[in-house]
Each structure stands twice: as structure tokens, then as C-alpha cells.
Design a protein around this motif. Structure first.
Motif, PDB file in Angstrom:
ATOM      1  N   GLY A  24       0.837  -1.212   0.000  1.00 26.27           N
ATOM      2  CA  GLY A  24       0.000   0.000   0.000  1.00 26.27           C
ATOM      3  C   GLY A  24       0.864   1.251   0.000  1.00 26.27           C
ATOM      4  O   GLY A  24       0.581   2.229  -0.713  1.00 26.27           O
ATOM      5  N   ARG A  25       1.955   1.198   0.760  1.00 23.01           N
ATOM      6  CA  ARG A  25       2.885   2.336   0.772  1.00 23.01           C
ATOM      7  C   ARG A  25       3.491   2.531  -0.608  1.00 23.01           C
ATOM      8  O   ARG A  25       3.595   3.644  -1.117  1.00 23.01           O
ATOM      9  N   GLY A  26       3.838   1.429  -1.222  1.00 30.11           N
ATOM     10  CA  GLY A  26       4.406   1.494  -2.566  1.00 30.11           C
ATOM     11  C   GLY A  26       3.412   2.077  -3.562  1.00 30.11           C
ATOM     12  O   GLY A  26       3.774   2.933  -4.378  1.00 30.11           O
ATOM     13  N   LEU A  89      14.177 -13.735   3.800  1.00 30.21           N
ATOM     14  CA  LEU A  89      12.949 -13.160   4.366  1.00 30.21           C
ATOM     15  C   LEU A  89      13.191 -12.402   5.655  1.00 30.21           C
ATOM     16  O   LEU A  89      14.012 -12.795   6.483  1.00 30.21           O
ATOM     17  N   PHE A  90      12.446 -11.336   5.802  1.00 30.74           N
ATOM     18  CA  PHE A  90      12.474 -10.581   7.050  1.00 30.74           C
ATOM     19  C   PHE A  90      11.738 -11.395   8.127  1.00 30.74           C
ATOM     20  O   PHE A  90      12.226 -11.561   9.228  1.00 30.74           O
ATOM     21  N   TYR A  91      10.555 -11.879   7.765  1.00 30.20           N
ATOM     22  CA  TYR A  91       9.749 -12.687   8.698  1.00 30.20           C
ATOM     23  C   TYR A  91       9.914 -14.150   8.295  1.00 30.20           C
ATOM     24  O   TYR A  91       9.019 -14.749   7.718  1.00 30.20           O
ATOM     25  N   ARG A  92      11.098 -14.689   8.572  1.00 30.60           N
ATOM     26  CA  ARG A  92      11.420 -16.018   8.046  1.00 30.60           C
ATOM     27  C   ARG A  92      10.722 -17.138   8.822  1.00 30.60           C
ATOM     28  O   ARG A  92      10.791 -17.195  10.043  1.00 30.60           O
ATOM     29  N   GLU A  95       8.333 -22.731   6.515  1.00 36.29           N
ATOM     30  CA  GLU A  95       7.195 -22.989   5.628  1.00 36.29           C
ATOM     31  C   GLU A  95       7.121 -21.940   4.512  1.00 36.29           C
ATOM     32  O   GLU A  95       6.953 -22.270   3.337  1.00 36.29           O
ATOM     33  N   ARG A  96       7.284 -20.670   4.883  1.00 34.22           N
ATOM     34  CA  ARG A  96       7.248 -19.610   3.865  1.00 34.22           C
ATOM     35  C   ARG A  96       8.398 -19.779   2.871  1.00 34.22           C
ATOM     36  O   ARG A  96       8.224 -19.620   1.677  1.00 34.22           O
ATOM     37  N   VAL A  97       9.587 -20.076   3.387  1.00 38.97           N
ATOM     38  CA  VAL A  97      10.753 -20.232   2.504  1.00 38.97           C
ATOM     39  C   VAL A  97      10.463 -21.311   1.460  1.00 38.97           C
ATOM     40  O   VAL A  97      10.688 -21.128   0.263  1.00 38.97           O
ATOM     41  N   GLU A 128      15.784 -11.993  11.023  1.00 39.77           N
ATOM     42  CA  GLU A 128      15.970 -13.283  10.346  1.00 39.77           C
ATOM     43  C   GLU A 128      16.642 -13.121   8.989  1.00 39.77           C
ATOM     44  O   GLU A 128      17.079 -14.067   8.372  1.00 39.77           O
ATOM     45  N   ARG A 129      16.677 -11.863   8.495  1.00 43.58           N
ATOM     46  CA  ARG A 129      17.315 -11.625   7.203  1.00 43.58           C
ATOM     47  C   ARG A 129      18.824 -11.839   7.261  1.00 43.58           C
ATOM     48  O   ARG A 129      19.487 -11.831   6.237  1.00 43.58           O
ATOM     49  N   ARG A 130      19.366 -11.995   8.483  1.00 38.51           N
ATOM     50  CA  ARG A 130      20.823 -12.193   8.564  1.00 38.51           C
ATOM     51  C   ARG A 130      21.230 -13.567   8.020  1.00 38.51           C
ATOM     52  O   ARG A 130      22.371 -13.780   7.691  1.00 38.51           O
ATOM     53  N   ILE A 166      15.363  -1.973  -5.759  1.00 40.57           N
ATOM     54  CA  ILE A 166      14.143  -1.496  -6.426  1.00 40.57           C
ATOM     55  C   ILE A 166      13.197  -1.095  -5.304  1.00 40.57           C
ATOM     56  O   ILE A 166      12.813  -1.926  -4.472  1.00 40.57           O
ATOM     57  N   ASP A 167      12.874   0.180  -5.235  1.00 37.87           N
ATOM     58  CA  ASP A 167      12.053   0.684  -4.123  1.00 37.87           C
ATOM     59  C   ASP A 167      11.320   1.935  -4.585  1.00 37.87           C
ATOM     60  O   ASP A 167      11.954   2.887  -5.065  1.00 37.87           O
ATOM     61  N   LEU A 168      10.010   1.936  -4.435  1.00 37.62           N
ATOM     62  CA  LEU A 168       9.223   3.082  -4.904  1.00 37.62           C
ATOM     63  C   LEU A 168       9.386   4.321  -4.022  1.00 37.62           C
ATOM     64  O   LEU A 168       9.055   5.424  -4.453  1.00 37.62           O
TER      65      LEU A 168
HETATM   66  O1  PTJ Z   1       8.566 -11.405   2.808  1.00 38.69           O
HETATM   67  P1  PTJ Z   1       9.345 -10.808   3.961  1.00 38.69           P
HETATM   68  O2  PTJ Z   1       9.184 -11.581   5.241  1.00 38.69           O
HETATM   69  O3  PTJ Z   1      10.824 -10.645   3.634  1.00 38.69           O
HETATM   70  O4  PTJ Z   1       8.792  -9.314   4.227  1.00 38.69           O
HETATM   71  C1  PTJ Z   1       8.708  -8.408   3.162  1.00 38.69           C
HETATM   72  C2  PTJ Z   1       8.307  -6.975   3.605  1.00 38.69           C
HETATM   73  C3  PTJ Z   1       7.936  -6.204   2.341  1.00 38.69           C
HETATM   74  C4  PTJ Z   1       7.112  -7.068   4.528  1.00 38.69           C
HETATM   75  C5  PTJ Z   1       9.494  -6.317   4.329  1.00 38.69           C
HETATM   76  O5  PTJ Z   1      10.627  -6.355   3.516  1.00 38.69           O
HETATM   77  C6  PTJ Z   1       9.189  -4.903   4.727  1.00 38.69           C
HETATM   78  O6  PTJ Z   1       8.595  -4.636   5.774  1.00 38.69           O
HETATM   79  O7  PTJ Z   1       9.607  -3.971   3.844  1.00 38.69           O
HETATM   80  P2  PTJ Z   1       9.459  -2.383   4.114  1.00 38.69           P
HETATM   81  O8  PTJ Z   1      10.462  -1.955   5.121  1.00 38.69           O
HETATM   82  O9  PTJ Z   1       8.015  -2.069   4.359  1.00 38.69           O
HETATM   83  O10 PTJ Z   1       9.902  -1.763   2.732  1.00 38.69           O
HETATM   84  C7  PTJ Z   1       9.174  -1.935   1.570  1.00 38.69           C
HETATM   85  C8  PTJ Z   1       9.537  -0.802   0.598  1.00 38.69           C
HETATM   86  O11 PTJ Z   1       9.168  -1.215  -0.704  1.00 38.69           O
HETATM   87  C9  PTJ Z   1       8.792   0.513   0.872  1.00 38.69           C
HETATM   88  O12 PTJ Z   1       9.678   1.601   0.715  1.00 38.69           O
HETATM   89  C10 PTJ Z   1       7.700   0.553  -0.225  1.00 38.69           C
HETATM   90  O13 PTJ Z   1       7.393   1.878  -0.633  1.00 38.69           O
HETATM   91  C11 PTJ Z   1       8.367  -0.214  -1.338  1.00 38.69           C
HETATM   92  N1  PTJ Z   1       7.435  -0.912  -2.225  1.00 38.69           N
HETATM   93  C12 PTJ Z   1       6.224  -1.434  -1.924  1.00 38.69           C
HETATM   94  N2  PTJ Z   1       5.671  -2.043  -2.997  1.00 38.69           N
HETATM   95  C13 PTJ Z   1       6.573  -1.930  -4.003  1.00 38.69           C
HETATM   96  C14 PTJ Z   1       7.710  -1.214  -3.510  1.00 38.69           C
HETATM   97  N3  PTJ Z   1       8.766  -0.929  -4.286  1.00 38.69           N
HETATM   98  C15 PTJ Z   1       8.744  -1.376  -5.570  1.00 38.69           C
HETATM   99  N4  PTJ Z   1       7.697  -2.079  -6.094  1.00 38.69           N
HETATM  100  C16 PTJ Z   1       6.605  -2.378  -5.358  1.00 38.69           C
HETATM  101  N5  PTJ Z   1       5.589  -3.072  -5.892  1.00 38.69           N
END
Ligand code: PTJ
Length: 249
Positions: A24-26, A89-92, A95-97, A128-130, A166-168
Motif C-alpha cells: 500500500g505504501r508502494g 525473508l524478514f519474517y522467516r 514454511e514460507r521459505v 531473520e534476514r541475517r 528497487i524501491d518506490l
Molecule cells: O517477505 P518478507 O518476510 O521478507 O517481508 C517483506 C516486507 C515487504 C514485509 C518487508 O521487507 C518490509 O517490511 O519492507 P518495508 O520496510 O516495508 O519496505 C518496503 C519498501 O518497498 C517501501 O519503501 C515501499 O514503498 C516499497 N514498495 C512497496 N511495494 C513496491 C515497492 N517498491 C517497488 N515495487 C513495489 N511493488
């Protein structure tokens, strides 16, 4: 459609609820930049493609959101630049892996690291990303990440790695810490990197090195912010044409 892919990933148990919030933030930033690949992102994409072509051990890092949104594009790009694919994964949870590795294999990946071999650790990182693969991120010279958290990007840089993000959000800690920041939606950026690789693959090492040397991430991020400023001003100036009017006051 993009949102539905994430919801599907959530229902199947490999996208975390925090991933929906991150998306949603993205979306908000995507709307502000105009939901298209902007000029500064194209510069970053060219530098990213050159960097990947020059890399000795490139790795594409995949989390839940990336798997839901762009698994096929990850596999396609990895093939083109001979990169390894690693689940990180951040929330490793195991099962998810496993589920994410399955999504990647269904999309054509032959090898997925970070499943049973996440036994090395990134120093100074406590999430867990370590946990990373000693054949993947641990030894990589170039790591491509999307929707990454700031701590890990900084830790990877401290390990001497080139990080392509890649980050919006142009002001996220990841965007500010990466070597090359592509401010674009991962859904658009990955195919564009593949296209750029196709365009650059016949260039000499010296030409690719010149592209990387001439790239300035701070300047590109500043250009993104100026793009946003210009776009918001244009929207404000044309707001009369945008607001709904039934003809009355
Ligand atoms: O799958 P996991 O356990 O590794 O967790 C993944 C999330 C995304 C939950 C985790 O990495 C996280 O909390 O990320 P952040 O710190 O919220 O950062 C996400 C960043 O990506 C933010 O700056 C968003 O604006 C950006 N973003 C969101 N959707 C997209 C994006 N950037 C590029 N493309 C998108 N579709």
C-alpha cells in the motif's frame, strides 16, 4: 490485478500481512510518480544492467512480495545475467521459505538458494534476514533486492557488496543506502532491467565500466524528487480539469 496477486500470495501463506501494508505504501508512491518508469529510473536501470553484466557472483534476493509479483521476471533476469536466486525473508519461517522456493521453481527456476542452506550470517544484523546461503548472498559481489529493509541494505554495503535496490520510496533507508536505486515498481523495473541487459550485452567491459563509473546515485535520487515536485505542481495547476463537477458550484 497486481493487488490480487499479493492477496493470493497472502492466502497461500507466503506473503506476510506486513507485505500488504508495504505494498500500500508502494502504491501511494507509484501514484505520485505517475505509475510509469520515469527518466531517472531508466538511468538507474542502465547502471544496474551494466553492473549485473560485470558481476562475478550476482544474486537476486527474493522475499514474499517479490515472489507474488514478479517470480517469472526474476527467473528470466537471473538466466540472462547468470545470477543465483536466493530466498531471503524478514519474517522467516521454514514454511514460507519452502512455498516461495516452490513459486520460483514453478516459474522456471532450476536452483533456489536460501532454503536448506541459509547457514551463513550477515554480521551486525539481528533480524531473520541475517541468515544467508554461503554460496549465494554471502559470497555475492552484487545483490539485487526489492522491497528491502534498510538495516540489511546497510549491512550488505558494509560487507563491501554492490547493492541494486528497487524501491518506490526514494527516501527509504534502503533507497538512500543502496549503490544503485531504481525508484520504480518491481513489476515494471525487472522487465526493463532484462531489456537493458539485452541492449548492453554486446558492449565491451570498458564501456560497461564507464556506464557504472559515470552513474551517481545521489544525483538520480535528487532527480526523482524533482520529478515528484514537477508532477505535483502540474497536477495542482490542472486541478480544475480533474475535479468532478456537476455543473453547479
Ligand atoms: O517477505 P518478507 O518476510 O521478507 O517481508 C517483506 C516486507 C515487504 C514485509 C518487508 O521487507 C518490509 O517490511 O519492507 P518495508 O520496510 O516495508 O519496505 C518496503 C519498501 O518497498 C517501501 O519503501 C515501499 O514503498 C516499497 N514498495 C512497496 N511495494 C513496491 C515497492 N517498491 C517497488 N515495487 C513495489 N511493488
Amino acid at each position: 490485478m497486481i493487488r490480487e496477486r499479493l492477496v493470493k500470495g497472502f492466502k497461500e501463506g507466503y506473503v506476510v500481512p506486513q507485505g500488504l501494508i508495504a505494498h500500500g505504501r508502494g502504491e501511494c508512491f507509484d501514484y505520485i510518480i505517475g505509475e510509469r518508469t520515469i527518466e531517472p529510473a531508466l538511468k538507474a536501470i542502465e547502471a544496474a544492467a551494466a553492473t549485473l553484466l560485470l558481476a562475478k557472483h550476482p544474486v537476486i534476493s527474493v522475499n514474499g512480495n517479490v515472489a507474488a509479483l514478479a517470480a517469472e521476471e526474476v527467473v528470466k533476469l537471473a538466466r540472462k545475467v547468470n545470477a543465483k536466486i536466493e530466498v531471503n525473508l524478514f519474517y522467516r519461517t521454514e514454511e514460507r521459505v519452502r512455498k516461495i522456493a516452490e513459486v520460483l521453481r514453478e516459474s522456471g527456476a532450476e536452483e533456489v538458494l536460501g532454503v536448506d542452506d541459509a547457514v551463513a550470517t550477515i554480521p551486525e544484523l539481528f533480524s531473520e534476514r541475517r541468515r544467508v546461503s554461503p554460496r549465494g548472498i554471502y559470497v555475492a559481489d552484487v545483490v539485487l533486492v526489492a522491497l528491502e529493509d534498510g538495516d540489511r541494505t546497510e549491512a550488505l554495503r558494509r560487507m563491501g557488496k554492490t547493492v541494486i535496490a528497487i524501491d518506490l520510496n526514494p527516501l527509504s533507508r534502503t533507497s538512500l543506502a543502496a549503490s544503485i536505486t531504481i525508484v520504480d515498481n518491481v513489476v515494471r523495473a525487472l522487465p526493463r532491467i532484462s531489456e537493458a541487459v539485452d541492449g548492453l550485452k554486446t558492449r565491451s567491459r570498458a564501456e560497461l565500466e564507464a556506464i557504472v563509473r559515470n552513474y551517481n546515485n545521489a544525483k538520480v535520487l535528487a532527480e526523482v524528487l524533482l520529478h515528484i515536485e514537477r508532477r505535483l505542481r502540474e497536477l495542482a495547476e490542472g486541478i480544475d480539469k480533474l475535479v468532478w463537477s456537476a455543473g453547479g458550484p
